[in-house]
Structures are given as structure tokens and as C-alpha cells.
Design a protein around this motif. Structure first.
Motif, mmCIF file in Angstrom:
data_model
loop_
_atom_site.group_PDB
_atom_site.id
_atom_site.type_symbol
_atom_site.label_atom_id
_atom_site.label_comp_id
_atom_site.label_asym_id
_atom_site.label_seq_id
_atom_site.Cartn_x
_atom_site.Cartn_y
_atom_site.Cartn_z
ATOM 1 N N UNK A 44 -0.970 -2.210 17.410
ATOM 2 C CA UNK A 44 -1.508 -2.138 16.061
ATOM 3 C C UNK A 44 -0.421 -1.737 15.073
ATOM 4 N N UNK A 45 0.399 -0.772 15.432
ATOM 5 C CA UNK A 45 1.459 -0.327 14.543
ATOM 6 C C UNK A 45 2.478 -1.434 14.293
ATOM 7 N N UNK A 46 2.566 -2.365 15.234
ATOM 8 C CA UNK A 46 3.491 -3.496 15.082
ATOM 9 C C UNK A 46 2.907 -4.608 14.230
ATOM 10 N N UNK A 47 1.602 -4.875 14.377
ATOM 11 C CA UNK A 47 1.020 -6.075 13.771
ATOM 12 C C UNK A 47 0.091 -5.810 12.588
ATOM 13 N N UNK A 48 -0.589 -4.667 12.553
ATOM 14 C CA UNK A 48 -1.581 -4.429 11.495
ATOM 15 C C UNK A 48 -0.906 -3.851 10.251
ATOM 16 N N UNK A 49 -0.010 -4.648 9.717
ATOM 17 C CA UNK A 49 0.785 -4.265 8.557
ATOM 18 C C UNK A 49 0.676 -5.342 7.496
ATOM 19 N N UNK A 50 0.873 -4.942 6.260
ATOM 20 C CA UNK A 50 0.893 -5.912 5.175
ATOM 21 C C UNK A 50 2.002 -5.569 4.187
ATOM 22 N N UNK A 51 2.423 -6.588 3.449
ATOM 23 C CA UNK A 51 3.403 -6.433 2.382
ATOM 24 C C UNK A 51 2.718 -6.740 1.057
ATOM 25 N N UNK A 52 3.103 -6.014 0.022
ATOM 26 C CA UNK A 52 2.539 -6.239 -1.310
ATOM 27 C C UNK A 52 3.673 -6.554 -2.277
ATOM 28 N N UNK A 53 3.615 -7.728 -2.879
ATOM 29 C CA UNK A 53 4.568 -8.177 -3.890
ATOM 30 C C UNK A 53 3.851 -8.099 -5.225
ATOM 31 N N UNK A 54 4.385 -7.323 -6.160
ATOM 32 C CA UNK A 54 3.613 -7.044 -7.369
ATOM 33 C C UNK A 54 4.514 -6.948 -8.607
ATOM 34 N N UNK A 55 3.955 -7.281 -9.769
ATOM 35 C CA UNK A 55 4.718 -7.188 -11.011
ATOM 36 C C UNK A 55 4.701 -5.772 -11.560
ATOM 37 N N UNK A 56 5.785 -5.382 -12.171
ATOM 38 C CA UNK A 56 5.875 -4.072 -12.798
ATOM 39 C C UNK A 56 5.390 -4.195 -14.236
ATOM 40 N N UNK A 57 4.085 -4.135 -14.394
ATOM 41 C CA UNK A 57 3.448 -4.311 -15.699
ATOM 42 C C UNK A 57 2.455 -3.185 -15.935
ATOM 43 N N UNK A 58 1.946 -3.118 -17.158
ATOM 44 C CA UNK A 58 0.993 -2.070 -17.527
ATOM 45 C C UNK A 58 -0.449 -2.557 -17.494
ATOM 46 N N UNK A 59 -0.665 -3.780 -17.044
ATOM 47 C CA UNK A 59 -2.011 -4.339 -16.978
ATOM 48 C C UNK A 59 -2.376 -4.643 -15.532
ATOM 49 N N UNK A 60 -3.638 -4.945 -15.287
ATOM 50 C CA UNK A 60 -4.110 -5.345 -13.969
ATOM 51 C C UNK A 60 -4.016 -6.868 -13.855
ATOM 52 N N UNK A 61 -3.469 -7.361 -12.756
ATOM 53 C CA UNK A 61 -3.233 -8.794 -12.583
ATOM 54 C C UNK A 61 -4.039 -9.314 -11.397
ATOM 55 N N UNK A 62 -4.281 -10.634 -11.351
ATOM 56 C CA UNK A 62 -4.980 -11.214 -10.203
ATOM 57 C C UNK A 62 -4.227 -10.983 -8.902
ATOM 58 N N UNK A 63 -4.979 -10.980 -7.806
ATOM 59 C CA UNK A 63 -4.437 -10.699 -6.473
ATOM 60 C C UNK A 63 -4.714 -11.884 -5.557
ATOM 61 N N UNK A 64 -3.693 -12.310 -4.819
ATOM 62 C CA UNK A 64 -3.872 -13.324 -3.781
ATOM 63 C C UNK A 64 -3.552 -12.694 -2.430
#
Length: 272
Positions: A44-64
Motif C-alpha cells: 500500500x505504501x508503494x502503490x496507494x499514492x497520488x501526485x497533485x499538479x496545481x496552479x499557484x493562484x488565489x482562486x479555486x480551479x477545476x480538478x481532473x
């Protein structure tokens, strides 16, 4: 149902006007199971991971949320290049794989990852009211199963209808062939049981964009089962389901399909 052409693809490239001037950051290898409720095995420690790529902004943006393909037996988390710098927060999810675990566990992992995103994405400027779930092949199947089967997110005290949209790329809508293989069912024999998105068709599901390769170039029956899912959703009164067939492309149709995903997210969130 629509057949997508190169002309169509080249005309659906709406971008946020500010997207190319915004700085983006990536947070990697975030464990998405609740440490209080999981035993956190080494796998689990090997596979149950995710990466988050996100903009450095002051608003909330859509998520894919993006689930990789690989037949539920291979592959690794990824942030598709075609989804970067578009004004979105993109989450690349890893999950455990068969035969190390039963293939149904992949659905359990995918659902847990989606629940994590709902509960944590505001930390990365993502809008929890604009979460889209997508993926290719096995990833498309996981996107569909984790949302169409309402009981799965309900276990995390979430309503799957909060998802803003589903966009599976060439995903199974019958029971996945790896799950059928575990049950001794030949790959040529279709099955629609509770592990098939088709089993869970309903008129109150989120908006859905189904994308497959050319029916003559796709994997066995992949276009046809998506077409059947599309038709049964329409029969059940779903108001917002579309099927695109990518003329001339086989199962590896992700690159020409990404602009359709981007356009879908932009339209559903009224981005220009």
C-alpha cells in the motif's frame, strides 16, 4: 453519438487566458488512505499514492482526477502532459494491481483516492465542486465504477453525484477482463454483473463523455460496449451523456482525445 475528426479536435482547444502565465507546483507521493483505518502494508505504501499538479493562484480551479491504464495489472500514476498548464488542478493516482491483490481492490483504491481529493483538494487550490474523473482503458473503467456504483463513495460519506463529470477513455463498461479472468471467464465472453458500469446505469449520474477509438481498430468490443452504455443511459433518461468515436485511432487514442476532455471541463465550468 458522434464521430470525432481531426478538424473537430483542432477546434476544441479552449484554454484559460491566464493559464500560460500562472506558475504550477507538484506535490508527490501523497498517501490517500486514512492512516487510522488502514493497515498500511508495504505494498500500500508503494502503490496507494497520488501526485497533485496545481496552479499557484488565489482562486479555486477545476480538478481532473486521472487513473492510468494497464489492464489492472500494470502501469503507474501519471500527470498527463496534455493536461498541464490548462488552468486545472490535476491528480494522478496510483493503485494496487492484480495479481498482487484481487482486481476488485483496484476499484476500492480508486474510490478512496477520489474521496481523498474531495476532502483535501482545497489545500491545492482545487474546487471540490468541480471535480472531474477520467482515465484511460483500465483507468476509464475505474473512473466509471467508482462513480456509477453509488455505494462505493457512500462508504466515505460522500455522494458520487457531487462529481462534476465523468470522462472515461476506452474504458470497459462490462465487467473488466482481468476480473473475468480471475473468475475463469474467457475474455471473449461479456459479463454484466455488479462489477460492470452497465449494471449501475441511472438517470441521476454526473454528466458523462465517453471516448473510444475507431470501432474497427479498438480492442475487442470496446466501442460497442460503450455504445450500449450510452444507449442504456439515454433509455434511463440521463440528460447529459455523449459518445465520441475517434476515427482512425485504435485503443491508444489518448493524445487526440485530451483536447475533448479539456473542452468538456471548460464547458461544464464555464471557463473561456
Amino acid at each position: 453519438m458522434l464521430r470525432a475528426t481531426l478538424f473537430l479536435i483542432l477546434t476544441v482547444l479552449p484554454l484559460c487566458n491566464h493559464a500560460q502565465t500562472v506558475r504550477y507546483s507538484t506535490s508527490e507521493n501523497l498517501f490517500y488512505y486514512d492512516s487510522k483505518t488502514s493497515d498500511q502494508t508495504s505494498y500500500m505504501k508503494e502503490k496507494n499514492l497520488l501526485d497533485v499538479y496545481y496552479p499557484e493562484v488565489d482562486t479555486r480551479v477545476p480538478v481532473i482526477i486521472w487513473f492510468h491504464g494497464g489492464g489492472l495489472t500494470s502501469g503507474q500514476k501519471e500527470i498527463p502532459l496534455a493536461l498541464k498548464n490548462k488552468g486545472f488542478c490535476v491528480v494522478g493516482v496510483g493503485y494496487r494491481l492484480s495479481p498482487n491483490v484481487p482486481a476488485e481492490t483496484c476499484i476500492t483504491d480508486a474510490t478512496a483516492a477520489i474521496a481523498w481529493v474531495f476532502k483535501n483538494i482545497e489545500r491545492f487550490n482545487g474546487d471540490p465542486n468541480a471535480i472531474f474523473v477520467s482515465g484511460h482503458s483500465a483507468g476509464g473503467y475505474l473512473a466509471l465504477m467508482s462513480i456509477m456504483d453509488k455505494s462505493r463513495l457512500k462508504k466515505h460519506d460522500l455522494d458520487s453525484d457531487r462529481v462534476a463529470g465523468l470522462v472515461p477513455f476506452s474504458g470497459h463498461t462490462i465487467t473488466h477482463f482481468t476480473i473475468r479472468k480471475e473468475q475463469g471467464i474467457p475474455g471473449e465472453r461479456p459479463l454484466i454483473d455488479n462489477l460492470a458500469p452497465l449494471y449501475h446505469v441511472r438517470n441521476n449520474a454526473p454528466p458523462i463523455l465517453l471516448i473510444t477509438g475507431d470501432r474497427e481498430k479498438e480492442l475487442l468490443g470496446r466501442y460497442e460496449e460503450n455504445a450500449y452504455f450510452y444507449r442504456m443511459m439515454k433509455v434511463n433518461g440521463h440528460p447529459d451523456v455523449t459518445l465520441y468515436e475517434m476515427d482512425g485511432y485504435g485503443h491508444g487514442m489518448t493524445e487526440p482525445a485530451f483536447p475533448l476532455l479539456v473542452d468538456f471541463v471548460n464547458r461544464k465550468t464555464n471557463l473561456k
